[in-house]
Design a protein around this motif. Structure first.
Motif, PDB file in Angstrom:
ATOM      1  N   ASP A 346      67.269  26.245  70.425  1.00 43.97           N
ATOM      2  CA  ASP A 346      67.209  26.240  71.885  1.00 43.97           C
ATOM      3  C   ASP A 346      66.630  24.926  72.381  1.00 43.97           C
ATOM      4  N   GLY A 347      65.562  24.460  71.714  1.00 44.60           N
ATOM      5  CA  GLY A 347      64.941  23.210  72.121  1.00 44.60           C
ATOM      6  C   GLY A 347      65.933  22.062  72.113  1.00 44.60           C
ATOM      7  N   ALA A 348      66.752  22.013  71.070  1.00 41.65           N
ATOM      8  CA  ALA A 348      67.721  20.921  70.975  1.00 41.65           C
ATOM      9  C   ALA A 348      68.823  21.082  72.023  1.00 41.65           C
ATOM     10  N   TYR A 349      69.347  22.301  72.173  1.00 39.35           N
ATOM     11  CA  TYR A 349      70.389  22.522  73.173  1.00 39.35           C
ATOM     12  C   TYR A 349      69.871  22.160  74.560  1.00 39.35           C
ATOM     13  N   ALA A 350      68.632  22.536  74.835  1.00 36.59           N
ATOM     14  CA  ALA A 350      68.083  22.305  76.167  1.00 36.59           C
ATOM     15  C   ALA A 350      67.935  20.817  76.453  1.00 36.59           C
ATOM     16  N   LEU A 351      67.880  20.002  75.399  1.00 36.57           N
ATOM     17  CA  LEU A 351      67.823  18.558  75.623  1.00 36.57           C
ATOM     18  C   LEU A 351      69.219  17.979  75.776  1.00 36.57           C
ATOM     19  N   ALA A 353      71.654  18.399  73.349  1.00 31.55           N
ATOM     20  CA  ALA A 353      72.284  18.130  72.058  1.00 31.55           C
ATOM     21  C   ALA A 353      73.507  19.026  71.904  1.00 31.55           C
ATOM     22  N   THR A 358      72.758  19.419  66.948  1.00 30.68           N
ATOM     23  CA  THR A 358      71.666  20.367  66.712  1.00 30.68           C
ATOM     24  C   THR A 358      71.599  20.758  65.245  1.00 30.68           C
TER      25      THR A 358
END
Ligand SMILES: Nc1ncnc2c1ncn2[C@@H]1O[C@H](COP(=O)(O)OP(=O)(O)O)[C@@H](O)[C@H]1O
Ligand SMILES: [Mg+2]
Lengths: 462, 274
Positions: A346-351, A353, A358
């Protein structure tokens, strides 16, 4: 009375003891309605009685059965005429062999020497006496144990605690058997390997490049002096394992990534177990596949390209071994990838990515230690694998890096050194133990490192 | 900014009480519905989100706060079976339009999660990750600068400047959360979404994050979901109260807390349920 009947008798006696203990406990406390005054449940008193009745009897029984033959044989030998007793060891062995055959009824008594016939009769007589004695002893031990516990039953006897203590000891004994067996195997390997190293120097074994373990049987025989340089075996093992990993790591890892990150739930549900079935195929079947299909196919392909491919080649064995190992790599990698917390994705998608960013930069990065551990385990599998290489890699100890040639491995040589009739003190046989020791140390080291890495990784996300 | 100065009318039939609209909103949401399979998690929500201010979202667990927050950067796209309907405009552009690239959307709308989730990389690489994937830095010096500035704004620079190469997971929980905030602002977003960012932190770390939110408000629009009404009162200018998927009431924070209009809001604020 034959031992099997006796065994049944011991069990029956224990059942009786259980009933006896239970009723006694109830009687001691003054009836069914007062059993709350007992320290433990009536059943516990029954079990305790049964244990003290059955267990000692069983132990004596086992010890007796194990020792009986040796003792009786001694006694019979002592009765033999002096001439026979003075026979050399090998001939005495033959005599005993005849004797056993007669006793077992495989050979009719008329066929053997008269003194053997007499000895056999003695043996049978002694055995019958022994079995009767055993029955008497075992049954009385059982009855004594049963009565002893029964006499001790009082409301405050802590039957449950004693019973659970016995169970604990039994469980400990079982695990001790496993541990000591392993220890024994390791010690015997180490011991025999040291005997080998007292004949062949360690340096020759570890650094020598010539492997030809055939020993001269007669002193004047030429060409078979025995050379124990194991480098070609190590090289062959590494070559084949390397080829196997080239096949298994990418395919295993990529299929794990697909299954863990891309596959719809339905596909995953069917494909994952299917992949794991690969791990259940007996290795001899893989070996078969390597010899009959992959080997010839490689040779045909090689001929078409003008390459000389040996009938048995490192490539064929390595390829098939790689296929065998795919499920190890994929299954472990899949576990590791799914263990990466969703919050990281989620952290990566939210940035912003993408999915592949990801996976490559965050998920795989997080799962890497675990995947490395899995790959190390797979390597140790590859190094220890025997059947495929025995069938497909060949026997010639070539020192080569060319995967198209036949090579041999540590495991293959262990097999060939020990197949057939062997003397257990020739360097040829002992060499197998030295090779076994090397194999054991390497796989042990790989496993320890791998387990350490994987455990470390798991802790991180728990 | 061309169309966004216009206030988008609220559709007929909206039951939400209070000031749904604001002048020059950064986000305008109209009749937003979210379904998880058959479950109707968010029902016809209408709300504007103002620039340079903090909007707090409160309400009992399971009322759909997180779900609504995840609509704003389309994180619901990653959930199998989730379906979002209605219109959400960012600076006057529909974020569900075909032309709208979700990667770019998420660069403009950053997010901070409930549990700190630093990547398994160094502190430096955690912050540099967003700028890297969006190509925001031309060279290493620029990247260094972005990392430096982001860590400073997140109030973490002094604590980590000597250990930028250590893993992000080696920090304390509160530091990790500030690292995640630094990571979010490193891509220079317009809006920062925070889903209960302090619920895993101790009171001191919480106070630091609240101060930080107050500073960040000068540059960004912030949406924060919180379970603590004190926190909502301390950090936000507007508050929205959700109940079972409905947006019950929205308005200036001090109004909501001192003089709630809806009975449900009042019950929640006075602690009658929650
Ligand atoms: N991934 C999901 N799949 C199905 N239902 C979900 C999912 N996420 C949330 N929900 C449901 O949607 C409702 C709103 O959830 P959520 O937005 O997480 O509430 P909140 O953040 O206010 O506690 C809840 O009833 C929850 O059970
Ligand atoms: Mg939530």
């Amino acid at each position: 009375m034959s031992p099997s009947i006796l065994l049944v008798l011991i069990i029956a006696l224990s059942v009786l003891a259980f009933q006896l203990g239970k009723t006694r406990a109830i009687a001691v406390v003054g009836g069914q309605r007062r059993i709350r005054d007992l320290h433990s449940l009536p059943g516990h008193y029954g079990l305790l009685t049964a244990i003290w009745c059955g267990l000692p009897a069983l132990l004596v029984f086992l010890a007796w059965v194990l020792l009986q033959d040796a003792v009786i044989t001694r006694l019979v030998i002592a009765q033999l005429p002096a001439a026979s007793q003075a026979l050399p060891e090998a001939q005495l062995g033959l005599l005993l062999n005849d004797l056993r055959n007669v006793v077992a009824g495989n050979v009719s008594p008329e066929m053997v020497a008269p003194e053997t016939r007499i000895a056999a009769a003695q043996y049978v007589q002694l055995r019958d006496i022994a079995e009767l004695a055993l029955a008497a002893i075992v049954v009385s031990i059982g009855i004594v144990g049963m009565l002893w516990v029964r006499a001790k039953i009082r409301p405050d006897l802590r039957a449950r605690n004693s019973y659970e203590r016995v169970i604990e000891v039994l469980l400990f004994a079982c695990s001790a058997v496993a541990v000591f067996t392993t220890l024994g195997i390791v010690l015997s390997i180490v011991f025999e390997a040291f005997r080998f190293f007292s004949i062949v120097p360690v340096t020759e074994f570890v650094f020598g490049t010539n492997w030809s373990p055939q020993m001269a049987i007669r002193a004047d025989q030429v060409g078979s002096s025995g050379a124990f340089g194991a480098v070609p075996l190590f090289a062959g093992t590494l070559l084949i394992s390397f080829i196997a990993m080239i096949v298994a790591v990418p395919i295993g890892l990529f299929s794990a990534i697909y299954l863990a990150e891309y596959a719809p739930i339905k596909v995953r549900k069917y494909v994952k177990p299917l992949l794991e079935v690969l791990a259940g195929v007996p290795t001899v079947v893989y070996g078969f596949f390597a010899v009959t299909t992959v080997g010839p196919a490689l040779r045909v392909a090689g001929e078409a390209m003008g390459l000389p491919v040996a009938g048995e080649s490192a490539l064929a064995a390595g390829l098939v071994m790689g296929i065998m190992i795919i499920p190890f790599v994929s299954s472990l990698s899949d576990d590791m990838i799914t263990a990466v917390p969703q919050s990281l994705r989620d952290g990566a998608y939210a940035l912003g990515a993408t999915r592949s960013e990801t996976i490559r930069q965050v998920v795989l990065r997080a799962a890497l230690p675990g995947i490395v551990g899995g790959v190390l385990l797979a390597i140790s599998r590859a190094i220890g694998e025997t059947m495929i290489v025995v069938m497909a890699a060949g026997l010639s100890a070539n020192l080569t890096a060319n995967p198209l040639e036949a090579v041999t491995t540590v495991t293959v040589q262990i097999v060939t050194l020990l197949v057939g009739d062997q003397e257990f003190d020739s360097p040829k046989t002992l060499a197998a133990f030295a090779l076994g020791l090397v194999l054991f140390l390497v796989t042990l080291l790989l496993n320890v490192i791998a387990l350490y890495v994987v455990r470390k990784y798991r802790e991180q996300y728990e | 900014m061309n169309q966004s100065s216009k206030i988008r009318p609220v559709p007929e039939g909206t039951k939400t009480i209070g000031d749904v609209t604001v002048p020059e909103p950064v986000f305008s949401c109209r009749d937003v519905d979210v379904y998880y399979g058959d479950k109707h998690a968010i029902k016809k929500v209408n709300i504007d989100i103002g620039r340079k201010q903090v909007l707090a979202m409160i309400g009992p667990s399971g009322c759909g706060k997180s779900t609504f927050l995840r609509c704003l950067n389309r994180m619901n796209d990653t959930i199998v079976g989730a379906r979002v309907e209605g219109m959400i405009e960012l600076d006057g552009q529909d974020i569900h339009e075909k032309r709208q690239d979700v990667v770019q959307l998420r660069a403009r709308v950053g997010m901070v999660f409930q549990k700190p989730n630093p990547f398994p990389k160094s502190i430096y690489e955690n912050v540099a990750y967003g700028p890297r994937i969006h190509g925001l830095a031309a060279d290493r010096a620029e990247l260094d600068e972005i990392v430096n500035v982001s860590l400073r704004r997140a109030g973490l620079w002094e604590e980590v400047k000597d250990r930028l190469n250590q893993p992000g997971t080696s920090l304390s929980g509160g530091q990790q959360q500030r690292l995640c905030i630094a990571r979010a602002i490193a891509v220079n977003p317009e809006v920062i979404l925070m889903d209960e960012p302090c619920s895993a932190l101790d009171p001191i770390a919480t106070a630091r994050i609240e101060d930080l939110i107050d500073e960040l408000r000068e540059s960004y629009a912030i949406c924060i979901v919180t379970h603590s009404m004190q926190q909502a009162a301390r950090v936000s200018q507007r508050t929205a109260y959700f109940h079972l998927g409905d947006l019950i009431e929205v308005g200036e924070t001090n109004k909501i807390f001192t003089n709630p209009q809806a009975k449900l809001t009042e019950d929640y604020i006075t602690g009658r349920f929650g």
